[in-house]
Scaffold this motif. Structure first.
Motif, PDB file in Angstrom:
ATOM      1  N   TYR A 262       0.433   3.964  -2.813  1.00 59.63           N
ATOM      2  CA  TYR A 262      -0.045   5.295  -2.418  1.00 59.63           C
ATOM      3  C   TYR A 262       0.920   6.375  -2.898  1.00 59.63           C
ATOM      4  O   TYR A 262       0.515   7.407  -3.415  1.00 59.63           O
ATOM      5  CB  TYR A 262      -0.209   5.350  -0.896  1.00 59.63           C
ATOM      6  N   ARG A 263       2.207   6.128  -2.712  1.00 59.56           N
ATOM      7  CA  ARG A 263       3.229   7.100  -3.111  1.00 59.56           C
ATOM      8  C   ARG A 263       3.161   7.353  -4.623  1.00 59.56           C
ATOM      9  O   ARG A 263       3.203   8.486  -5.079  1.00 59.56           O
ATOM     10  CB  ARG A 263       4.601   6.552  -2.719  1.00 59.56           C
TER      11      ARG A 263
ATOM     12  N   ILE B 147      13.619  14.853  -5.589  1.00 57.30           N
ATOM     13  CA  ILE B 147      13.112  13.487  -5.803  1.00 57.30           C
ATOM     14  C   ILE B 147      13.150  12.717  -4.490  1.00 57.30           C
ATOM     15  O   ILE B 147      12.201  12.004  -4.152  1.00 57.30           O
ATOM     16  CB  ILE B 147      13.969  12.765  -6.869  1.00 57.30           C
ATOM     17  N   ARG B 148      14.251  12.913  -3.769  1.00 56.03           N
ATOM     18  CA  ARG B 148      14.389  12.202  -2.492  1.00 56.03           C
ATOM     19  C   ARG B 148      13.322  12.664  -1.503  1.00 56.03           C
ATOM     20  O   ARG B 148      12.771  11.875  -0.734  1.00 56.03           O
ATOM     21  CB  ARG B 148      15.787  12.448  -1.925  1.00 56.03           C
TER      22      ARG B 148
ATOM     23  N   ARG C 204      -4.708   6.616   7.442  1.00 64.55           N
ATOM     24  CA  ARG C 204      -5.452   6.799   6.188  1.00 64.55           C
ATOM     25  C   ARG C 204      -5.435   5.523   5.367  1.00 64.55           C
ATOM     26  O   ARG C 204      -6.452   5.110   4.814  1.00 64.55           O
ATOM     27  CB  ARG C 204      -4.822   7.926   5.373  1.00 64.55           C
ATOM     28  N   LEU C 205      -4.244   4.939   5.297  1.00 63.85           N
ATOM     29  CA  LEU C 205      -4.118   3.709   4.506  1.00 63.85           C
ATOM     30  C   LEU C 205      -4.935   2.570   5.112  1.00 63.85           C
ATOM     31  O   LEU C 205      -5.519   1.755   4.394  1.00 63.85           O
ATOM     32  CB  LEU C 205      -2.649   3.307   4.376  1.00 63.85           C
TER      33      LEU C 205
ATOM     34  N   VAL D  69      -5.804   4.374  -4.555  1.00 61.55           N
ATOM     35  CA  VAL D  69      -5.325   3.151  -3.884  1.00 61.55           C
ATOM     36  C   VAL D  69      -6.478   2.151  -3.729  1.00 61.55           C
ATOM     37  O   VAL D  69      -6.328   0.957  -3.996  1.00 61.55           O
ATOM     38  CB  VAL D  69      -4.714   3.497  -2.499  1.00 61.55           C
TER      39      VAL D  69
ATOM     40  N   LEU E  36      10.369  13.655  -2.247  1.00 58.48           N
ATOM     41  CA  LEU E  36       9.088  13.017  -2.616  1.00 58.48           C
ATOM     42  C   LEU E  36       9.087  11.542  -2.225  1.00 58.48           C
ATOM     43  O   LEU E  36       8.076  11.004  -1.776  1.00 58.48           O
ATOM     44  CB  LEU E  36       8.856  13.143  -4.128  1.00 58.48           C
ATOM     45  N   ARG E  37      10.231  10.905  -2.431  1.00 66.29           N
ATOM     46  CA  ARG E  37      10.322   9.473  -2.141  1.00 66.29           C
ATOM     47  C   ARG E  37      10.133   9.203  -0.648  1.00 66.29           C
ATOM     48  O   ARG E  37       9.510   8.233  -0.262  1.00 66.29           O
ATOM     49  CB  ARG E  37      11.690   8.951  -2.602  1.00 66.29           C
TER      50      ARG E  37
ATOM     51  N   PRO F 152      -3.717  14.123  -1.854  1.00 66.69           N
ATOM     52  CA  PRO F 152      -3.850  12.932  -1.007  1.00 66.69           C
ATOM     53  C   PRO F 152      -5.225  12.266  -1.118  1.00 66.69           C
ATOM     54  O   PRO F 152      -5.328  11.044  -1.099  1.00 66.69           O
ATOM     55  CB  PRO F 152      -3.620  13.476   0.403  1.00 66.69           C
TER      56      PRO F 152
ATOM     57  N   VAL G 145       3.868   8.661   5.055  1.00 70.86           N
ATOM     58  CA  VAL G 145       2.532   8.193   4.667  1.00 70.86           C
ATOM     59  C   VAL G 145       1.735   7.975   5.939  1.00 70.86           C
ATOM     60  O   VAL G 145       2.213   7.351   6.883  1.00 70.86           O
ATOM     61  CB  VAL G 145       2.640   6.883   3.855  1.00 70.86           C
TER      62      VAL G 145
ATOM     63  N   CYS H  44       2.110  10.901  -6.376  1.00 71.72           N
ATOM     64  CA  CYS H  44       2.978  11.597  -7.337  1.00 71.72           C
ATOM     65  C   CYS H  44       2.241  11.856  -8.646  1.00 71.72           C
ATOM     66  O   CYS H  44       2.429  12.887  -9.281  1.00 71.72           O
ATOM     67  CB  CYS H  44       4.238  10.776  -7.614  1.00 71.72           C
TER      68      CYS H  44
ATOM     69  N   GLU I  99       0.801  -1.227   0.000  1.00 79.94           N
ATOM     70  CA  GLU I  99       0.000   0.000   0.000  1.00 79.94           C
ATOM     71  C   GLU I  99       0.841   1.289   0.000  1.00 79.94           C
ATOM     72  O   GLU I  99       0.457   2.267  -0.641  1.00 79.94           O
ATOM     73  CB  GLU I  99      -0.987   0.005   1.170  1.00 79.94           C
ATOM     74  N   ARG I 100       1.971   1.272   0.671  1.00 78.67           N
ATOM     75  CA  ARG I 100       2.775   2.492   0.729  1.00 78.67           C
ATOM     76  C   ARG I 100       3.312   2.857  -0.656  1.00 78.67           C
ATOM     77  O   ARG I 100       3.262   4.012  -1.078  1.00 78.67           O
ATOM     78  CB  ARG I 100       3.943   2.317   1.706  1.00 78.67           C
TER      79      ARG I 100
ATOM     80  N   ILE J   5      11.595   8.317  -8.797  1.00 82.10           N
ATOM     81  CA  ILE J   5      11.083   8.256  -7.415  1.00 82.10           C
ATOM     82  C   ILE J   5      10.979   6.812  -6.931  1.00 82.10           C
ATOM     83  O   ILE J   5      11.443   6.474  -5.851  1.00 82.10           O
ATOM     84  CB  ILE J   5       9.718   8.983  -7.324  1.00 82.10           C
TER      85      ILE J   5
ATOM     86  N   VAL K 140     -11.661  -1.327   1.137  1.00 76.13           N
ATOM     87  CA  VAL K 140     -11.467  -2.362   0.097  1.00 76.13           C
ATOM     88  C   VAL K 140     -11.987  -3.711   0.588  1.00 76.13           C
ATOM     89  O   VAL K 140     -12.733  -4.408  -0.120  1.00 76.13           O
ATOM     90  CB  VAL K 140      -9.964  -2.470  -0.284  1.00 76.13           C
TER      91      VAL K 140
ATOM     92  N   VAL L 181      -8.424   3.016   4.039  1.00 77.32           N
ATOM     93  CA  VAL L 181      -8.590   2.588   2.639  1.00 77.32           C
ATOM     94  C   VAL L 181      -8.667   1.066   2.576  1.00 77.32           C
ATOM     95  O   VAL L 181      -9.523   0.493   1.888  1.00 77.32           O
ATOM     96  CB  VAL L 181      -7.418   3.109   1.776  1.00 77.32           C
ATOM     97  N   ARG L 182      -7.779   0.433   3.316  1.00 80.50           N
ATOM     98  CA  ARG L 182      -7.757  -1.040   3.330  1.00 80.50           C
ATOM     99  C   ARG L 182      -9.093  -1.598   3.833  1.00 80.50           C
ATOM    100  O   ARG L 182      -9.639  -2.555   3.277  1.00 80.50           O
ATOM    101  CB  ARG L 182      -6.624  -1.512   4.234  1.00 80.50           C
TER     102      ARG L 182
END
Lengths: 213, 179
Positions: free
Chosen positions: A56-57, B9-10, B21-22, A73, B12-13, A66, B17, A61, A52-53, A171, B29, B25-26
């Motif tokens: 989601y990322r 970029i780093r 929230r995740l 997701v 953003l990476r 969000p 998270v 992007c 999921e991470r 990324i 689902v 979402v899970r």
């Protein structure tokens, strides 16, 4: 505008990347996939927790917001569950997941654009003022979040292809060959798209932060 | 100076998270998947039921078809004495008319291309009941299937004709007037 492409049309002659074939990850994924195919919902829960991470990322992007990323997701995992029968276990799982993710994000992005939200392109085309960045907060974490928000806004200024290439190759650190197979373009194209996107993004950040890159 | 901006970029990476929230979402689902499951089960059950019903219907229709020839087989010719007793009284002209009519009907129903089919019909002019063509000549022994008169009226007689199938008995109403 980038269009969704069927998974089956991808060339799958790509070698497994080091990350995708990582022994600690692949057997676990393979076991979970087998359990999900047998109808175990708990296995799918674990599979989601595992992926999921990253999903989601990627969605964040590509979509920039969000809320949109969360919707993406959810749709990605539902689609993965629905289409798992068409996944060939001999091929890289991660690439397949990225293909599904990209297709969902493209669909979602198209739908969002059709709605009434004002995109950065519209701002630029209309010559309106730059949208305000996230509110300034004193602590460093909030400052980083503000910078990320600037970067996401910069991502929106990129073309869909550039955004996808940058997300996957730079990324998510997907090897160029694998990213090329996922996007359906040549390996060199992925490299040049990602490089161009990086340059544009850096320029945008400099313009927003007064050259303090 | 903003050190993270050196590598956007780093930044953003490494974006944090929100696990909550995740998890939401899970949960959404999984609840969608759980909701869709009973429907799938019902569809599978409905499909299996429909399949079983169609198999049962097919089996029943086959057994019905298989029973028919046994009835059609054993339609023996009526005894000579019955013909003599009831047909001799009928007017000659009527006999011929009826006979011709029956012959014509038989020809229409089974044209000359009968092949090996043999019509095991009784007296054409005075029988009631259905007689079907037989496909071969191995009829049951005549002694076992001998007809007998069940009742007689003024101008009619009811014949009981057993068949090779013990559950099937043919009844012929023989009429002196040719009907």
């Amino acid at each position: 505008m980038a269009t969704a492409f069927p998974i089956e049309q991808l060339g799958w002659s790509v070698q497994l990347s080091e990350d995708a074939s990582r022994p600690s990850e692949q057997p676990e994924v393979a076991l979970l996939l087998a359990a999900v195919r047998a109808g175990e919902v708990e296995a799918f829960d674990k599979l989601m927790q595992l992926e999921e991470r990253r999903v989601y990322r990627t969605a964040l992007c590509l979509l920039g917001r969000p809320e949109d990323a969360e919707d993406a997701v959810q749709e990605i995992f539902l689609r993965v569950h629905r289409k798992l029968g068409s996944y060939d276990a001999s091929r890289p799982w991660r690439s397949w997941l990225y293909v599904v993710s990209l297709n969902v994000c493209r669909d979602l992005g198209r739908r969002r654009r059709l709605r009434s939200w004002i995109s950065l392109d519209a701002w630029r085309e209309s010559g309106g003022p730059e949208p305000p960045a996230a509110g300034l907060l004193p602590d460093e974490q909030a400052e980083n979040e503000r910078r990320r928000e600037i970067l996401r806004q910069g991502m929106k200024r990129l073309s869909p292809r550039e955004r996808e290439a940058l997300t996957l190759h730079a990324i998510e650190e997907v090897p160029a060959a694998e990213a090329a197979a996922i996007l359906g373009v040549a390996e060199g194209t992925v490299r040049s798209l990602a490089s161009r996107a990086r340059t544009k993004l850096t320029e945008y950040v400099e313009s927003r932060t007064g050259g303090a890159r | 100076m903003m050190p993270e901006m050196h590598d956007p970029i780093r930044l953003l990476r490494d974006a944090p998270v929100d696990a909550g929230r995740l998890a939401k979402v899970r949960g959404r689902v999984l609840s969608r998947l759980e909701r869709s499951r009973p429907w799938m089960g019902r569809w599978i059950l409905a499909g299996a039921g429909a399949l079983a019903l169609s198999f049962a219907a097919l089996w029943l229709s086959r057994t019905e078809e298989l029973r028919l020839p046994a009835v059609a087989w054993s339609a023996p010719a009526p005894p000579d004495w019955a013909n003599d007793r009831f047909l001799t009284r009928a007017p000659r002209g009527d006999q011929q008319t009826v006979s011709r009519r029956m012959k014509k009907t038989t020809e229409q129903q089974s044209p000359a291309s009968h092949g090996g089919v043999r019509i095991a019909a009784g007296p054409r002019h005075c029988c009631r009941g259905s007689v079907k063509p037989s496909l071969s000549g191995d009829a049951a022994p005549r002694s076992a299937l001998a007809p007998r008169v069940v009742s007689t009226g003024e101008d009619t007689a009811l014949l009981e004709i057993p068949t090779s199938n013990p559950d099937v008995v043919l009844y012929w109403l023989v009429d002196s007037g040719g009907d």
